[in-house]
Design a protein around this motif. Structure first.
Motif, PDB file in Angstrom:
ATOM      1  N   HIS A  30       0.813  -1.223   0.000  1.00 46.78           N
ATOM      2  CA  HIS A  30       0.000   0.000   0.000  1.00 46.78           C
ATOM      3  C   HIS A  30       0.841   1.266   0.000  1.00 46.78           C
ATOM      4  CE1 HIS A  30       0.715   0.029   4.384  1.00 46.78           C
ATOM      5  NE2 HIS A  30       0.387   1.290   4.332  1.00 46.78           N
ATOM      6  N   ILE A  42      -6.194  -1.536   0.060  1.00 44.76           N
ATOM      7  CA  ILE A  42      -5.345  -1.299  -1.107  1.00 44.76           C
ATOM      8  C   ILE A  42      -4.614  -2.583  -1.494  1.00 44.76           C
ATOM      9  CG2 ILE A  42      -3.248  -0.140  -1.915  1.00 44.76           C
ATOM     10  CD1 ILE A  42      -4.104   2.281  -0.154  1.00 44.76           C
ATOM     11  N   GLY A  52      -5.039  -2.120  -5.505  1.00 48.89           N
ATOM     12  CA  GLY A  52      -5.299  -0.800  -6.063  1.00 48.89           C
ATOM     13  C   GLY A  52      -6.466  -0.762  -7.031  1.00 48.89           C
TER      14      GLY A  52
END
Length: 644
Positions: free
Chosen positions: A244, A534, A539
């Motif tokens: 992340h 994330i 993402g």
RNA sequence: GCCGAGGUAGCUCAGCGGUAGAGCAGCUGAUUCGUAAUCAGCAGGUCGUGGGUUCAAAUCCCAUCCUCGGCUCCA
């Protein structure tokens, strides 16, 4: 004399007494004998070479079994120790266990620095030693003999370990020239270890105690085949791409600044969209679940935390109090929201009819975390909890607890978290002075948590010593991309704070009673939750969370006007996106939008402009064909709705 | 806080005693293009910060801050 061995499939066979695991494996198949690493005898993993003397249920363990891997890596740790001893005579050894992925050994190198080059050298030596295929030989030793050996060798750590062991239960293992105090089990010989990679070096306190000397911990991993090592390393590389901290930078979600301070995240516009979407989702879910939002200040008077007990517990090694210039008042940056919420409870007398009272707040708290502990968004010094405190009657504790479990599970499900573990965090029974409150209340709270979890069919693991100082917890743990475990949601029963704040309600009997508090945060903190999210989706956020949902990409500037029209239309409908009017080729615009992980790309050129259409391309999936703009908007609105 | 490794352009990184480099991003111009990188030019750094050694320091030494991997901790 024969004994009867029962195999995992339930079948039974007779063997001569004293048969070894190797012989059993051979009796099944040559292949199994070749791959066998250890044997499980009535649930206990043992060396293959040990004779089996009585009837038992057995299972031959290979690389595919957890126990097989553990023995393999444990033996690898010994191999590494052998290599270390060969290269650095006089090195002293701590402990060297297998871990989830590989193994480590804690060693005392007498202050000699140990770096990358050393790792490579040890690795090379290990490969060399592994080729000798030295057998791991087990030997029972008396305590005196064991002490004698390590005294002669000058290994204080092993001596300390032996002193804690019972005479008659001590075993040594030897491979090549290396002898180690070890319970085992081990694989037959070092020849099984074909692929070796030493990963990193770290400091680790002897016996995990800060007061002890720091040893050098060397982490490594080994495999029976080179291909498996290559795969593992490739997987590690892939995992790093999901980190992340890396994605947060690339996707412009958050940043840190030395001037603002370490561990104090700055949420960038795109990250803020993500965060606010999550907040909205939680607000709605909580209102439905009967919570009432409240707002409290970021600081609170020192007395508030003296009352709550937090000052006594954390005051000294926390952010220092804020003093006012004239009145000399003392305030603390709030490390918790609960004391404030207790004061809200006390605003007026409460009736048993008012309970449960559920006060919810996205409360930003500040905690002094040791500098070495800070880690991206998962461990920070300022963060926002999706906090709430439930004040209820003692008879409501369990049902309220169950309701909170339902809420947490709803959140996890909505966000696609399936691989969590539910941990019941209990007191450390050997260290009771760390905690506040009477035994009786603790026992009760611990019992109620377990019962509530069982009621919802949660598979839990109980971990002693993980409780908060004021009460036991049910914690939901999730792993990050690199396999590190983080606590997200948490639910905690608390009998302490109501006492300390003297919270009361009037019961049906017209008497004063003490409510019970439940602290709970399904996300835990927005920061940590976003971090794990994330990594979880690499993402590629679900549409409803994605900061940019759509990129509008005109083929050339001749279609910029139509692209602008499309973009405006999306904006009107609260669809988030960007319009790429750069003087670039469409392939370039597509590439850039793909890299930004934008879920939808609308490509518009001659054909689309003339027919009020858009050519739809989805991230990672390519061209989806064209549709009328109106239809796209309609479908998209449906697709991007947040989970109910 | 502790052990170890690092901080060079917005990003990714090379350079490791002799006047700061590349790719990408950015800017300017050319190009008007149909599903993952058009070409050219320009600009951009007191090499984390502060001291020291040296004729000369991004490079060596010390301190400090931050980052990374662990350890300890985590209300």
């Amino acid at each position: 004399m024969t004994i009867t061995l029962t195999f995992p499939d339930g079948s039974k066979r007779e063997f001569k007494q004293g048969v070894t695991g190797v012989e059993v494996a051979q009796s099944i198949s040559e292949g199994l004998a070749r791959n066998a690493l250890a044997i499980e005898v009535d649930g206990e993993v043992r060396d293959l070479a040990r004779p089996i003397t009585a009837d038992a249920a057995i299972k031959i363990l290979t690389w595919n079994d957890r126990g097989g891997k553990a023995a393999f890596w444990h033996s690898s740790a010994h191999l590494m120790a052998e290599a270390l001893e060969a290269l650095y005579p006089g090195v002293k050894f701590g402990i060297g266990p297998p871990i989830e992925n590989g193994f480590y050994y804690d060693v005392d190198l007498n202050g000699r620095p140990f770096g990358e080059e050393d790792l490579a050298a040890v690795e090379k030596k290990m490969v060399e030693l592994a080729k000798k295929a030295s057998p791991f030989e087990r030997r029972n030793v008396s305590k005196a003999e064991a002490l004698e050996y390590f005294k002669a060798k000058g290994d204080p750590y092993k001596i300390e370990l032996i002193n804690d062991l019972e005479d008659g239960t001590i075993t040594f293992y030897q491979q090549g020239n290396f002898v180690d105090l070890c319970r085992g089990p081990h694989i037959p010989n070092t020849g099984f270890i074909k692929a070796i990679k030493l990963l990193n070096v770290a400091g680790a306190y002897w016996r995990g105690d800060e007061k002890n000397k720091m040893l050098t911990r060397i982490y490594g991993i080994t495999f029976p085949k080179n291909k498996e090592l290559e795969e593992y390393l490739r997987m590690l590389e892939e995992a790093k791409k999901r980190d992340h901290r890396k994605l947060g930078k690339e996707l412009e979600l958050f940043a840190f600044s030395d001037k603002v301070g370490q561990g104090l995240p700055l949420w960038l516009p795109k990250g803020t969209i993500l965060r606010e979407r999550l907040e909205q989702f939680m607000r709605r879910a909580q209102v439905r679940a009967g919570y009432e939002p409240v707002v409290t200040p970021h600081i609170g008077g020192k007395e508030l935390y003296v009352t709550s007990g937090h000052y006594e517990k954390y005051g000294k090694d926390s952010f220092q109090p804020i003093h006012t210039p004239d009145e000399n008042e003392e305030f603390l940056l709030k490390p918790m929201n609960c004391p404030h919420h207790c004061e809200i409870y006390k605003v007026k007398p409460r009736s048993y009819r008012d309970l449960p009272l559920r006060l919810a707040e996205f409360g930003t708290v500040y905690r002094y975390e040791q500098s070495g502990e800070l880690h991206g968004l998962t461990r920070v010094r300022g963060f926002t909890q999706d906090d709430a405190h439930i004040f209820c009657r003692p008879d409501q504790v369990k049902s309220e607890f169950v309701r909170v479990i339902d809420l947490v599970l709803h959140v996890f499900k909505s966000l696609g978290f399936e691989n969590y573990t539910a941990q019941v965090s209990l007191r450390d029974p050997n260290n009771k002075e760390k905690y506040m409150g009477e035994d009786e209340l603790w026992d009760r709270a611990e019992r109620e948590i377990q019962e509530a979890a069982d009621e919802r069919g949660l598979k839990t693991v109980a971990v002693k010593g993980e409780a908060a100082f004021y009460g036991p917890k049910l914690d939901f743990m999730v792993k990050d991309a690199l396999g590190r475990s983080w606590q997200l949601g948490t639910i905690q029963v608390d009998y302490q704070l109501p006492q300390r704040f003297e919270l009361e309600y009037i019961g049906a009997d017209n008497q004063r009673h003490r409510p019970v508090m439940i602290h709970r945060a399904p996300f835990g903190s927005l920061e940590r939750f976003v971090a794990v999210l994330i990594e979880h989706c690499a993402g590629n956020f679900p549409l409803w969370l994605s900061p940019d949902q759509v990129a509008v990409l005109p083929i050339s500037d001749r279609f910029n006007d139509y692209a602008q029209l499309v973009y405006d239309k999306l904006k009107e409908q609260d669809i988030r996106g960007l319009l790429d009017l750069r003087d670039e080729k469409i392939t370039r615009k597509i590439r850039d939008a793909e890299i930004k992980k934008i879920p939808y790309m609308l490509i518009v050129g001659e054909r689309e402009a003339s027919e009020q259409k858009v050519a739809v391309r989805r991230h990672g999936q390519g061209d989806q064909g064209s549709v009328r703009l109106d239809d796209f908007v309609k479908d998209f609105k449906e697709a991007c709705a947040p989970p109910a």
